[in-house]
Design an enzyme around this catalytic site. Structure first.
Site, PDB file in Angstrom:
ATOM      1  N   CYS A   1      12.126  -4.531  87.830  1.00  0.00           N
ATOM      2  CA  CYS A   1      10.893  -5.183  87.396  1.00  0.00           C
ATOM      3  C   CYS A   1      10.605  -4.717  85.970  1.00  0.00           C
ATOM      4  O   CYS A   1      11.485  -4.178  85.304  1.00  0.00           O
ATOM      5  CB  CYS A   1       9.744  -4.883  88.353  1.00  0.00           C
ATOM      6  SG  CYS A   1       9.373  -3.122  88.538  1.00  0.00           S
ATOM      7  N   THR A   2       9.398  -4.897  85.503  1.00  0.00           N
ATOM      8  CA  THR A   2       9.087  -4.578  84.103  1.00  0.00           C
ATOM      9  C   THR A   2       9.153  -3.083  83.818  1.00  0.00           C
ATOM     10  O   THR A   2       9.845  -2.648  82.898  1.00  0.00           O
ATOM     11  CB  THR A   2       7.688  -5.106  83.735  1.00  0.00           C
ATOM     12  OG1 THR A   2       7.627  -6.506  84.005  1.00  0.00           O
ATOM     13  CG2 THR A   2       7.397  -4.862  82.255  1.00  0.00           C
TER      14      THR A   2
END
Length: 204
Positions: A64-65
């Site tokens: 994810c980020t």
């Protein structure tokens, strides 16, 4: 670290992009499968749908980020779904991008990023361009772009993928309707300014 190639296949690792659709729309790792969620709460249903029938010892890689969402996804995959070979990209795309930049600074100019496009970030920038790949499709005209923005009509504030030209033509709004409301709101605010104050008007 995400591997080269298209990932998946019958025996290879499943690489899951655990971000929302507007994020994966403008950037992702080579071979990754977006979950295409609207919000994070949609993740659990998407995981059950995608992984139905997948052997519990199949390798699953997540990212994810910044790595926070993947901690929750990993726990769900292991504790709720029983998968035994789950890993995540520590620090997420942000850490990976930093590592690639550091390697280049050490003289490895040919270091190729396996993340293509723009990494959506939750600050004023909305996105950091990592490569020149344009993976997104403009909401307005359908051309390829790597730009993410929010509609400037405060009554909408839709998060969207929109090219620079359409953003300019629509004054940063997602549609002609929102543009009209945005322009009208600015005009009403200017007309309501008296003595440095602002008179607020209710707009239909």
């Amino acid at each position: 670290e995400p591997t080269r190639g298209e990932g998946g296949g019958e025996d290879g690792p499943i690489i899951l992009d655990c971000r929302n659709e507007y994020e994966t729309g403008v950037g992702r790792f080579v071979g990754a499968e977006p979950l295409n969620t609207d919000t994070f709460r949609d993740t659990w249903g998407k995981l059950r749908e995608r992984l139905e029938g997948v052997p519990k010892d199949r390798e699953i890689m997540t990212y994810c980020t910044g790595g926070i969402r993947c901690v929750k996804v990993g726990a769900y995959l292991e504790q709720e779904m029983g998968f035994k070979n789950v890993s995540r990209l520590a620090g997420g795309i942000i850490a990976y991008d930093r590592a690639v930049q550091e390697e280049r600074e050490r003289g490895k100019e040919g270091m190729e990023s396996l993340f293509h496009g723009t990494n959506f970030v939750f600050d004023g920038r909305l996105g950091r361009k990592i490569t020149d790949h344009k993976l997104g499709v403009c909401l307005t005209c359908g051309t390829k772009t790597n730009l993410v923005t929010n509609c400037l009509n405060t009554g909408c504030h839709r998060r969207m993928v929109q090219c620079e030209g359409c953003g300019r033509d629509l004054d940063g709004c997602c549609s002609e309707g929102c543009r009209a409301r945005f322009v009208n709101s600015k005009m009403m605010t200017r007309r309501g300014q008296t003595g440095g104050g602002v008179v607020e008007f209710e707009l239909e």
